[in-house]
Design a protein around this motif. Structure first.
Motif, mmCIF file in Angstrom:
data_model
loop_
_atom_site.group_PDB
_atom_site.id
_atom_site.type_symbol
_atom_site.label_atom_id
_atom_site.label_comp_id
_atom_site.label_asym_id
_atom_site.label_seq_id
_atom_site.Cartn_x
_atom_site.Cartn_y
_atom_site.Cartn_z
ATOM 1 N N GLU A 120 -10.447 -6.476 -4.890
ATOM 2 C CA GLU A 120 -9.325 -7.402 -4.823
ATOM 3 C C GLU A 120 -9.659 -8.488 -3.824
ATOM 4 O O GLU A 120 -9.996 -8.197 -2.674
ATOM 5 N N SER A 121 -9.581 -9.722 -4.263
ATOM 6 C CA SER A 121 -9.891 -10.875 -3.417
ATOM 7 C C SER A 121 -11.264 -10.744 -2.765
ATOM 8 O O SER A 121 -11.444 -11.085 -1.607
ATOM 9 N N GLY A 122 -12.239 -10.208 -3.512
ATOM 10 C CA GLY A 122 -13.592 -10.068 -3.006
ATOM 11 C C GLY A 122 -13.801 -8.902 -2.058
ATOM 12 O O GLY A 122 -14.867 -8.763 -1.480
ATOM 13 N N VAL A 123 -12.782 -8.072 -1.877
ATOM 14 C CA VAL A 123 -12.874 -6.925 -0.969
ATOM 15 C C VAL A 123 -13.016 -5.656 -1.802
ATOM 16 O O VAL A 123 -12.271 -5.435 -2.751
ATOM 17 N N TYR A 124 -13.977 -4.813 -1.422
ATOM 18 C CA TYR A 124 -14.227 -3.547 -2.102
ATOM 19 C C TYR A 124 -13.275 -2.480 -1.566
ATOM 20 O O TYR A 124 -13.113 -2.326 -0.354
ATOM 21 N N PHE A 125 -12.649 -1.758 -2.461
ATOM 22 C CA PHE A 125 -11.817 -0.611 -2.103
ATOM 23 C C PHE A 125 -12.365 0.610 -2.806
ATOM 24 O O PHE A 125 -12.732 0.555 -3.974
ATOM 25 N N LYS A 126 -12.404 1.720 -2.095
ATOM 26 C CA LYS A 126 -12.943 2.964 -2.637
ATOM 27 C C LYS A 126 -12.099 3.486 -3.794
ATOM 28 O O LYS A 126 -12.614 4.154 -4.680
ATOM 29 N N SER A 127 -10.818 3.188 -3.769
ATOM 30 C CA SER A 127 -9.898 3.698 -4.788
ATOM 31 C C SER A 127 -8.601 2.899 -4.743
ATOM 32 O O SER A 127 -8.393 2.089 -3.827
ATOM 33 N N GLU A 128 -7.739 3.164 -5.705
ATOM 34 C CA GLU A 128 -6.409 2.554 -5.709
ATOM 35 C C GLU A 128 -5.644 2.968 -4.447
ATOM 36 O O GLU A 128 -4.901 2.178 -3.883
ATOM 37 N N GLN A 129 -5.834 4.221 -4.025
ATOM 38 C CA GLN A 129 -5.135 4.701 -2.828
ATOM 39 C C GLN A 129 -5.588 3.949 -1.585
ATOM 40 O O GLN A 129 -4.775 3.619 -0.725
ATOM 41 N N HIS A 130 -6.872 3.654 -1.486
ATOM 42 C CA HIS A 130 -7.391 2.867 -0.367
ATOM 43 C C HIS A 130 -6.693 1.508 -0.341
ATOM 44 O O HIS A 130 -6.220 1.057 0.711
ATOM 45 N N LEU A 131 -6.601 0.863 -1.493
ATOM 46 C CA LEU A 131 -5.933 -0.434 -1.597
ATOM 47 C C LEU A 131 -4.457 -0.319 -1.200
ATOM 48 O O LEU A 131 -3.954 -1.117 -0.409
ATOM 49 N N LYS A 132 -3.757 0.679 -1.739
ATOM 50 C CA LYS A 132 -2.328 0.866 -1.425
ATOM 51 C C LYS A 132 -2.117 1.115 0.061
ATOM 52 O O LYS A 132 -1.198 0.558 0.670
ATOM 53 N N ASP A 133 -2.952 1.969 0.649
ATOM 54 C CA ASP A 133 -2.810 2.268 2.078
ATOM 55 C C ASP A 133 -3.095 1.037 2.942
ATOM 56 O O ASP A 133 -2.393 0.807 3.932
ATOM 57 N N ALA A 134 -4.105 0.261 2.585
ATOM 58 C CA ALA A 134 -4.418 -0.950 3.348
ATOM 59 C C ALA A 134 -3.244 -1.925 3.290
ATOM 60 O O ALA A 134 -2.864 -2.509 4.320
ATOM 61 N N LYS A 135 -2.649 -2.082 2.115
ATOM 62 C CA LYS A 135 -1.489 -2.975 1.980
ATOM 63 C C LYS A 135 -0.303 -2.453 2.780
ATOM 64 O O LYS A 135 0.407 -3.220 3.434
ATOM 65 N N LYS A 136 -0.084 -1.153 2.726
ATOM 66 C CA LYS A 136 1.028 -0.539 3.457
ATOM 67 C C LYS A 136 0.857 -0.771 4.966
ATOM 68 O O LYS A 136 1.803 -1.145 5.657
ATOM 69 N N ILE A 137 -0.351 -0.559 5.463
ATOM 70 C CA ILE A 137 -0.614 -0.736 6.895
ATOM 71 C C ILE A 137 -0.428 -2.190 7.295
ATOM 72 O O ILE A 137 0.255 -2.487 8.276
#
Length: 128
Positions: A6-23
């Protein structure tokens, strides 16, 4: 694992992305790029799978309670601690004592991708 970009950033999983957004939202920002120091720290903490625990260490106005966070970290795996410490180093560049070699030592391929992506985010390499 299902990789996510997403936006050129690698996330290990959907959960990684969700947690990063939540934080990052809990810290008072809309996305990781809005404040790169907080964004990279949120990204690296989320990569450990400890996003929910970290959110417990953010007060109601978005301040990180580091003394509380340090209590949780004590029992984490070496790789998780290395990711968190590296994120903290990028969050607060005045901190000494973290060696990059220590951070990447023993990392698996997936976490090395996370480190590379955190540097891309922090240094803006993907924008050149």
């Amino acid at each position: 694992m299902n990789e996510v970009m997403e936006s050129g950033v690698y996330f290990k999983s959907e959960q990684h992305l969700k947690d990063a957004k939540k934080i990052i939202n809990r810290l008072g920002f809309r996305d990781l790029q809005e404040n790169v120091e907080y964004g990279v720290y949120a990204y690296l903490v989320a990569a450990t799978g400890k996003g929910n625990v970290f959110c417990k260490c953010i007060d109601s106005v978005g301040n990180i309670e580091f003394s509380k966070w340090e209590e949780y970290i004590r029992n984490y795996a070496t790789t998780e601690i290395a990711l968190i410490e590296f994120g903290f180093q990028l969050y607060n560049s005045n901190i000494d004592g973290y060696a990059f070699a220590k951070t990447i030592y023993g990392m698996d391929r997936e976490n090395l991708k996370v480190i590379r992506s955190s540097l891309n985010l922090y240094l803006g390499w993907d924008r050149y």
